[in-house]
Scaffold this motif. Structure first.
Motif, PDB file in Angstrom:
ATOM      1  N   PRO A 233       0.845  -1.207   0.000  1.00  0.00           N
ATOM      2  CA  PRO A 233       0.000   0.000   0.000  1.00  0.00           C
ATOM      3  C   PRO A 233       0.877   1.252   0.000  1.00  0.00           C
ATOM      4  CG  PRO A 233      -0.631  -1.505   1.761  1.00  0.00           C
ATOM      5  CD  PRO A 233       0.537  -2.114   1.097  1.00  0.00           C
ATOM      6  N   GLU A 234       0.383   2.273  -0.656  1.00  0.00           N
ATOM      7  CA  GLU A 234       1.099   3.543  -0.838  1.00  0.00           C
ATOM      8  C   GLU A 234       1.830   4.011   0.421  1.00  0.00           C
ATOM      9  OE1 GLU A 234       1.388   7.118  -3.513  1.00  0.00           O
ATOM     10  OE2 GLU A 234       1.004   5.008  -3.781  1.00  0.00           O
ATOM     11  N   ARG A 235       1.123   3.962   1.548  1.00  0.00           N
ATOM     12  CA  ARG A 235       1.654   4.494   2.802  1.00  0.00           C
ATOM     13  C   ARG A 235       2.978   3.791   3.154  1.00  0.00           C
ATOM     14  NH1 ARG A 235      -0.224   3.279   7.896  1.00  0.00           N
ATOM     15  NH2 ARG A 235      -1.536   1.725   6.891  1.00  0.00           N
ATOM     16  N   HIS A 236       2.965   2.477   3.095  1.00  0.00           N
ATOM     17  CA  HIS A 236       4.160   1.712   3.456  1.00  0.00           C
ATOM     18  C   HIS A 236       5.240   1.842   2.407  1.00  0.00           C
ATOM     19  CE1 HIS A 236       2.085  -0.090   6.799  1.00  0.00           C
ATOM     20  NE2 HIS A 236       1.096  -0.432   6.003  1.00  0.00           N
ATOM     21  N   SER A 237       4.819   1.811   1.144  1.00  0.00           N
ATOM     22  CA  SER A 237       5.824   1.814   0.080  1.00  0.00           C
ATOM     23  C   SER A 237       6.571   3.132   0.060  1.00  0.00           C
ATOM     24  CB  SER A 237       5.172   1.528  -1.275  1.00  0.00           C
ATOM     25  OG  SER A 237       4.496   2.656  -1.731  1.00  0.00           O
ATOM     26  N   ARG A 238       5.881   4.226   0.428  1.00  0.00           N
ATOM     27  CA  ARG A 238       6.557   5.514   0.422  1.00  0.00           C
ATOM     28  C   ARG A 238       7.645   5.538   1.491  1.00  0.00           C
ATOM     29  NH1 ARG A 238       2.456   9.980   1.023  1.00  0.00           N
ATOM     30  NH2 ARG A 238       1.264   8.814  -0.521  1.00  0.00           N
ATOM     31  N   ARG A 239       7.324   4.957   2.653  1.00  0.00           N
ATOM     32  CA  ARG A 239       8.307   4.922   3.726  1.00  0.00           C
ATOM     33  C   ARG A 239       9.499   4.047   3.326  1.00  0.00           C
ATOM     34  NH1 ARG A 239       5.047   3.725   8.863  1.00  0.00           N
ATOM     35  NH2 ARG A 239       3.656   5.326   8.043  1.00  0.00           N
ATOM     36  N   MET A 240       9.181   2.937   2.672  1.00  0.00           N
ATOM     37  CA  MET A 240      10.255   2.031   2.268  1.00  0.00           C
ATOM     38  C   MET A 240      11.118   2.659   1.185  1.00  0.00           C
ATOM     39  SD  MET A 240       9.391  -1.926   1.758  1.00  0.00           S
ATOM     40  CE  MET A 240      10.644  -2.690   0.787  1.00  0.00           C
ATOM     41  N   MET A 241      10.451   3.405   0.303  1.00  0.00           N
ATOM     42  CA  MET A 241      11.183   4.074  -0.762  1.00  0.00           C
ATOM     43  C   MET A 241      12.224   5.021  -0.177  1.00  0.00           C
ATOM     44  SD  MET A 241      11.606   4.153  -3.840  1.00  0.00           S
ATOM     45  CE  MET A 241      10.743   4.247  -5.355  1.00  0.00           C
ATOM     46  N   LEU A 242      11.869   5.650   0.950  1.00  0.00           N
ATOM     47  CA  LEU A 242      12.794   6.566   1.606  1.00  0.00           C
ATOM     48  C   LEU A 242      14.060   5.827   2.024  1.00  0.00           C
ATOM     49  CD1 LEU A 242      12.094   9.530   2.053  1.00  0.00           C
ATOM     50  CD2 LEU A 242      11.864   9.022   4.478  1.00  0.00           C
ATOM     51  N   LEU A 243      13.858   4.600   2.510  1.00  0.00           N
ATOM     52  CA  LEU A 243      15.008   3.802   2.936  1.00  0.00           C
ATOM     53  C   LEU A 243      15.927   3.495   1.754  1.00  0.00           C
ATOM     54  CD1 LEU A 243      13.393   1.225   5.385  1.00  0.00           C
ATOM     55  CD2 LEU A 243      14.603   3.330   5.913  1.00  0.00           C
ATOM     56  N   VAL A 244      15.336   3.407   0.584  1.00  0.00           N
ATOM     57  CA  VAL A 244      16.142   3.137  -0.606  1.00  0.00           C
ATOM     58  C   VAL A 244      16.851   4.405  -1.070  1.00  0.00           C
ATOM     59  CG1 VAL A 244      16.057   2.398  -3.008  1.00  0.00           C
ATOM     60  CG2 VAL A 244      14.626   1.275  -1.315  1.00  0.00           C
ATOM     61  N   ILE A 245      16.108   5.508  -0.991  1.00  0.00           N
ATOM     62  CA  ILE A 245      16.596   6.758  -1.591  1.00  0.00           C
ATOM     63  C   ILE A 245      17.661   7.434  -0.722  1.00  0.00           C
ATOM     64  CG2 ILE A 245      15.874   9.081  -2.234  1.00  0.00           C
ATOM     65  CD1 ILE A 245      14.943   7.290  -4.281  1.00  0.00           C
ATOM     66  N   VAL A 246      17.478   7.401   0.593  1.00  0.00           N
ATOM     67  CA  VAL A 246      18.401   8.143   1.464  1.00  0.00           C
ATOM     68  C   VAL A 246      19.864   7.726   1.261  1.00  0.00           C
ATOM     69  CG1 VAL A 246      19.069   8.495   3.866  1.00  0.00           C
ATOM     70  CG2 VAL A 246      16.724   8.889   3.159  1.00  0.00           C
ATOM     71  N   PRO A 247      20.185   6.432   1.253  1.00  0.00           N
ATOM     72  CA  PRO A 247      21.583   6.071   0.963  1.00  0.00           C
ATOM     73  C   PRO A 247      22.020   6.553  -0.413  1.00  0.00           C
ATOM     74  CG  PRO A 247      20.313   4.147   1.626  1.00  0.00           C
ATOM     75  CD  PRO A 247      19.350   5.266   1.501  1.00  0.00           C
ATOM     76  N   PHE A 248      21.065   6.584  -1.325  1.00  0.00           N
ATOM     77  CA  PHE A 248      21.334   7.015  -2.694  1.00  0.00           C
ATOM     78  C   PHE A 248      21.799   8.471  -2.709  1.00  0.00           C
ATOM     79  CE2 PHE A 248      19.535   7.735  -7.109  1.00  0.00           C
ATOM     80  CZ  PHE A 248      20.512   6.987  -7.708  1.00  0.00           C
ATOM     81  N   TRP A 249      21.243   9.254  -1.778  1.00  0.00           N
ATOM     82  CA  TRP A 249      21.584  10.675  -1.711  1.00  0.00           C
ATOM     83  C   TRP A 249      22.892  10.907  -0.964  1.00  0.00           C
ATOM     84  CZ3 TRP A 249      15.991  12.313  -0.088  1.00  0.00           C
ATOM     85  CH2 TRP A 249      15.190  12.369  -1.234  1.00  0.00           C
TER      86      TRP A 249
END
Lengths: 422, 383
Positions: A233-249
């Motif tokens: 669900p959107e709510r969870h996936s957005r939080r998980m996406m952050l976990l992917v993106i932050v190291p990327f940044w």
């Protein structure tokens, strides 16, 4: 009625006034104006790229075939040597020109460059040239051949002259051959270098092997995560996406040094393992292939996840339902219907990770050991330490060519062109 | 529930082919998407589930397909419990809303998919795929990809794919929703033809009432998680069971009033404006309760002289709209009561002017007095 309305250039009410050729011309004129405008908008970027990117890379690649040092410092000797047929020793006038230009180059301060260039052919050449020039300066030369032979007996060696002749040829294939552990031997044939001098083929294959391993590791780790991201669900996936993106940044260097700390023999991971009694001695995790793979996989993972996710996001879950309603079991439906549709993303992710890995430098340099040098590290050594820009250019040229071939193949297989991010 | 009583009358003596018994579905244990649903479908029957979005029709279909599990009740097909089986073991063909053709496969591979996963012999697959594509007149596109086909063609491929393994039941989830009007009508006939020729048992979900009415043997009207009425199209249209059905199926004039008298098959309804109207009844009503009048606009006519067909009311003509083959005339009766009247365009009608006084008349048996539905139903119907 037409008088009130200004007739347009191509008006349907006046088909006879313009013939097809004129119409086509008008159309082309408009097209040209449009493309000029587009070019103007892109001009600053194009200029920037040309100055900072395309020109330097082009120059470096050109270096791989240029051979300017010896001909510039010793124009006469080089020119005369090119006419030598390599059957016996060169003529007396070659000796004379060589003796004269050795001294001249030395006085002009150009001999150092020549010596360094010749050193890449044969490590003995450097001392020979410098010593001969030093001694020749102090004596009065009447017979150049005798004088040179007196300074150093090696001037009577045909091989020395052959190498000098090769060094005077530009463009030269020597750097490109050198970069794949080949050279032109005394008989004029391309031959392999002795094993102790062969480093680049091994480095190339090691680079490909490491890149391939990193790609496969990333794929195995990223695919399930991307699936979760696309299907939660959107709510969870957005939080998980952050976990992917932050190291990327986060800066690459920061992440690599973090691994540097974590993987130490008495670092966090090893303390944990020994503390839990899983191992009695620290596991060697750094300064070896394991360290390189861990570090690179971690850094490349977001590329793979995002590439696969972007494709998965567009795949409706209804396909899996349709497959099941047609009698496919869930696992069969997944592999027959879902996975094939994600191949474009998998291909793009693999391509990105593989190509980025090919040119990787910092992470293997910090986390790898002696046997884990990747090709970009060797290029860097040639550029910064050995100052052998020709060889660096040749190695880079192979890397660029290999990447281009790889892109072509992958594009044919999975169609990276069709992919869009976001 | 009235619907279950109603459908027991229709069932043949033998066990129905498919039965949903006391089905309820809730995701949170509080709100029911489907509540206490009973539905029996005979072999070879074409049943449509009709209703507004969120009425539970799609959930019901998904429970048949196996993608949703009922919270209560049981589903049977051919005497076998179905609700315990996973979707891939149910032997049900399904046509999805946006076709769900696999984009990476050719049309032939799409159609043959059900046979491939069943490990049917390759030569037989080829023959049956060919036959299925011939059935929908698409043999020539066998080697193309779904993206290269038009919407109507994709729809036919989806049909062929759902039918190729000769399933016991075919489910269709708004299969024509994405097509334009002309194509939709054409496909309706196509689906009816296949249904007839192959003797399929079909459950068809739609929110388009004309689609449901033209295609189905019976239509189940869904609202609020319940079946409001299940009946053949004509019965649904002509004798709706309650206010929701009357309003949802076709156009209707609904007038609020108080039931003032009941005798045998008719009831009298007193409107707020004072007029009293008589209409048929099909459900129990009691005197002095709230009642609603339902009357199709095409049953009304403007009274000439003393003409009285059984009911006659007078009002002021408020509005005339030209609609091609007919005029829609709105007459204000007083208070909030208005009647819309559909007048066929022909030489015999001379339309009165807006603002003039008109009398409307209609037959007693053409209108009905029904008990009003739940408040929630009322509000969503009027919108």
């Amino acid at each position: 009625m037409n008088a009130t309305v200004p007739a347009p250039a191509v008006s349907p009410t006046a088909p006879d006034t313009l013939n097809d050729a004129e119409r086509l011309q008008a159309y082309r004129r408009v097209k040209r104006r449009e493309s000029r405008k587009a070019l103007l908008l892109a001009a600053p970027l194009l200029l920037f790229l040309l100055v900072t990117f395309i020109a330097p890379i082009g120059t470096l690649l050109l270096r791989s075939v240029q051979n300017p040092e010896v001909p510039q410092a010793m124009p006469d000797a080089t020119a005369l040597l090119q006419q030598w047929d390599e059957s016996g020793l060169p003529d007396a006038d070659v000796y004379a020109a060589m003796a004269r230009e050795l001294v001249e180059a030395s006085k002009a301060g150009e001999l150092g460059r020549v010596a360094r260039r010749m050193n890449f052919y044969n490590p003995a050449m450097r001392s020979l040239l410098l010593k001969s020039a030093r001694k020749l300066k102090r004596m009065s030369v009447e017979d150049a051949q005798l004088a040179l032979l007196e300074v150093d007996g090696r001037w009577g060696d045909k091989e020395i002259w052959r190498v000098l002749k090769r060094a005077g040829q530009s463009p030269t294939p020597d750097y490109l051959l050198n970069a794949i552990d080949r050279h032109v031997d005394q008989d004029g044939d391309v031959a392999s270098l002795p094993p102790e001098e062969s480093v680049y083929m091994a480095a190339f294959s090691r680079t490909i092997w490491i890149s391939l391993s990193v790609t496969l590791l990333c794929l195995a780790l990223a695919y399930p995560v991307a699936w979760l991201l696309a299907n939660l669900p959107e709510r969870h996936s957005r939080r998980m996406m952050l976990l992917v993106i932050v190291p990327f940044w986060t800066s690459l260097l920061v992440r690599t040094t973090a691994w540097y700390v974590l993987l130490q023999p008495n670092g966090v991971i090893n303390s944990l393992l020994t503390g839990m009694g899983m191992v009695s001695q620290p596991v060697p995790l750094i300064f070896n292939r394991t360290g390189v793979l861990i570090g690179m996989t971690h850094i490349m993972l977001p590329f793979m996840i995002l590439a696969i996710y972007s494709v998965m996001k567009g795949i409706s879950p209804v396909y899996l339902r349709a497959a099941q309603s047609l009698g496919a079991k869930p696992l069969g439906a997944f592999f027959r219907v879902y996975v094939p549709q994600t191949l474009a993303g998998v291909g793009a992710g693999c391509f990105l990770v593989f190509v980025l890995s090919l040119g990787y430098y910092i992470t293997p340099a910090l986390l790898g050991g002696a046997g884990d040098e990747m090709i970009s590290q060797l290029i860097s050594i040639q550029t910064n330490q050995q100052l052998n820009w020709g060889l660096a250019g040749a190695l880079s040229a192979y890397l660029v060519i290999f990447t281009a071939i790889f892109y072509f193949i992958f594009n044919r297989l999975v169609g990276i062109d069709r992919l869009r991010f976001g | 529930m009235t619907s279950s009583i109603h459908q027991k009358k229709e069932q043949p003596s033998s066990e129905p082919f498919i039965s949903l018994t006391d089905i309820s579905k809730s995701y949170d244990g509080k709100d029911y998407v489907v509540y206490d649903l009973n539905l029996a479908i005979n072999k070879g029957e074409f049943v449509s589930l009709l209703g507004p979005s969120g009425s539970g029709k799609t959930t019901t279909l998904m429970m048949l397909a196996g993608f949703e599990t009922p919270s209560q009740g049981e589903v049977r097909m051919g005497g076998k419990r179905l609700d315990k089986l996973p979707p891939y073991d149910r032997d049900i063909g399904m046509v999805f809303q946006n076709y769900a053709l696999f984009p990476h496969m050719t049309i032939a591979q799409n159609v043959g998919f059900a046979l491939t996963v069943r490990n049917v012999d390759r030569r037989e697959i080829k023959a049956r795929v060919k036959q299925a594509l011939e059935m929908v007149e698409l043999s020539h596109v066998a080697n193309r990809r779904p993206a290269q086909l038009s919407g109507g063609q994709q729809q036919r491929v989806a049909l062929a794919r759902a039918l190729v393994f000769e399933p016991a039941l075919v489910l269709m989830d708004e299969p024509l929703g994405a097509l334009d009007k002309r194509l939709r009508e054409h496909m309706q006939y196509e689906i009816m033809r296949l249904h007839r020729e192959l003797g399929l048992t079909t459950v068809y979900v739609t929110h388009d009432q004309s689609e449901a009415l033209t295609m189905s043997d019976r239509v189940a009207v869904f609202f609020d998680g319940r079946i409001q009425q299940i009946a053949p199209a004509r019965e649904l249209y002509e004798s709706p069971h309650n206010a929701f059905v009357a309003n949802f199926v076709g156009e209707n004039n609904g007038l609020d009033g108080r039931v003032s008298a009941i005798d045998q098959n008719t009831a009298s309804l007193a409107l707020a404006g004072g007029a009293v109207i008589r209409g048929g009844i099909s459900q129990s009503l009691s005197v002095n309760t709230h009642g609603m009048l339902f009357l199709r606009p095409e049953q009304l006519r403007i009274a000439k002289g003393d003409e009285n067909l059984g009911n006659r009311v007078s009002g002021v003509l408020e509005d005339i709209v030209y609609c091609g083959d007919h005029h829609r005339v709105r007459v204000h009766l007083g208070e909030n009561d208005r009647l819309v009247c559909k007048l066929t365009n022909s030489w015999e009608h001379s339309l009165p002017a807006i603002g003039s006084k008109v009398d409307l008349t209609w037959r007693i048996e053409d209108c009905k007095v029904l008990p009003p539905l739940l408040a929630s139903a009322q509000s969503s119907v009027s919108s």
